[in-house]
Scaffold this active site. Structure first.
Site, mmCIF file in Angstrom:
data_model
loop_
_atom_site.group_PDB
_atom_site.id
_atom_site.type_symbol
_atom_site.label_atom_id
_atom_site.label_comp_id
_atom_site.label_asym_id
_atom_site.label_seq_id
_atom_site.Cartn_x
_atom_site.Cartn_y
_atom_site.Cartn_z
ATOM 1 C CB ILE A 151 80.258 33.411 -9.943
ATOM 2 C CG1 ILE A 151 81.018 32.082 -10.023
ATOM 3 C CG2 ILE A 151 79.519 33.543 -8.617
ATOM 4 C CD1 ILE A 151 82.151 31.956 -9.011
ATOM 5 C CB SER A 152 77.597 29.605 -10.416
ATOM 6 O OG SER A 152 77.031 28.323 -10.427
ATOM 7 C CB ALA A 153 72.817 30.373 -10.979
ATOM 8 N N GLY A 155 76.369 33.901 -13.365
ATOM 9 C CA GLY A 155 77.057 34.084 -14.630
ATOM 10 C C GLY A 155 76.130 33.840 -15.812
#
Length: 334
Positions: A151-153, A155
């Protein structure tokens, strides 16, 4: 019946199976537990935690899911927020959670925007690949069923691992992240988070294909999850990730950029969580195989969808991203 409906029904079936068999799975062998490890190479070292599922039997090779946390978090919080360990206990797979060092990034973000980490055999990508290799040597692993999500970084880092290690990962899932090489500088990453990458997904799709470790790069199925109200990572990043991997898969199927895999969904499903959020699922198939699936959750911010934990960066009102992710990944073979 379209692929989106099949995915939703499959996720529901997994949940029912989990509830019905959790007690027997627990009784069949040892309880699930954490192991810890450390891997290092010339680019640095990272700790990691492995969730060994209930009933683990060293004579039975299991799938592996590499889970990459976002900023300001780590393995324990990522495990709790996602609930992957509970699913692993029922479904029977190993979950590996690397931990980013504060010395590498003060906010514990994976440094996905730095060119050293965007190549095979280099930087953080090489460390994460080394962790997977070390887990393969320490546990009973089915090498055909190794997956990655984040997720996020985490991801965005997932995009790098899928692009550059198609010989390792059978498929992956990008949650609230972005495409391969969505930025190549720190300032560029800030812009990409705000407004989307300045780079063409088609051009970056070719770069991803070129980074692949396979002599004949293979198609990589990818699931993308994003909320429409994400103010941390603009939702356009999710759209770019889908298009980039479709371009990569277009090249991977026959080595030619001939639009054999098109950026046009073969089916679209509109769903609604009872008492929760509406969402849309665009599914892209080729040759009878799902190569990409894009979940767009209406009104959701920067969050792991469907988590009931109340932790930061989770949203209990969205579809269950954890079960949906595992259903998408579990039958993919390298």
């Amino acid at each position: 019946m379209n692929s989106g409906i099949n995915s939703i029904k499959a996720a529901a079936l997994v949940l029912c199976t989990w509830l019905a068999t959790a007690a027997s799975a627990f009784a069949a062998g040892p309880a699930g537990h954490w192991d810890v490890g450390l891997f290092g190479n010339i680019f640095g070292a990272r700790e990691y935690q492995v969730w060994v599922p209930a009933g683990y039997d060293a004579t039975q090779p299991l799938p592996v899911l590499l889970v990459l946390h976002g900023c300001v978090t780590g393995p324990n919080l990522m495990g709790e927020a996602s609930g992957f360990n509970d699913v692993a206990d029922t479904e029977g797979f190993l979950v590996v959670y690397p931990r980013q060092n504060v010395t590498a990034n003060p906010a514990r973000c994976w440094n996905w925007q730095l060119p050293i980490n965007q190549a095979r055999g280099s930087g953080e990508a090489s460390i994460l690949a080394g962790i997977v290799d070390q887990v393969k040597g320490s546990y009973s692993v089915d090498p055909r069923r190794v997956y990655v999500t984040g997720i996020s970084a985490g991801g965005a880092m997932t995009s790098i691992m899928l692009a550059c290690y198609s010989d390792v990962f059978a498929a992956g899932a990008i949650h609230s992240g972005g495409m391969y090489k969505g930025a190549t500088t720190v300032s560029g990453s800030a812009y990409a988070l705000l407004a989307g990458s300045i780079y063409s997904p088609d051009s970056n799709g070719r770069l991803a294909w070129q980074c692949s470790g396979s002599p004949t790069p293979r198609p990589i199925p990818v699931l993308v999850f994003h909320g429409t109200a994400d103010s941390t990572v603009n939702p356009v990043n999710g759209q770019q990730a889908v298009r980039q991997f479709l371009q990569t898969n277009d090249l991977a199927d026959d080595g030619l950029d001939n639009d054999s895999v098109k950026y046009v969904p073969t089916s679209t499903y509109n769903g609604q969580v009872p008492g929760g959020r509406a969402y849309r699922v665009d599914t892209y198939t080729y040759g009878g195989r799902t190569l990409a699936q894009h979940y767009v959750v209406q009104g959701m911010g920067h969050a792991w969808s469907g988590s009931q934990t109340g932790l930061p960066f989770t949203d209990p009102n969205g579809p269950d991203a954890t079960l949906i992710t595992w259903v998408f990944l579990k039958d993919q073979l390298r």
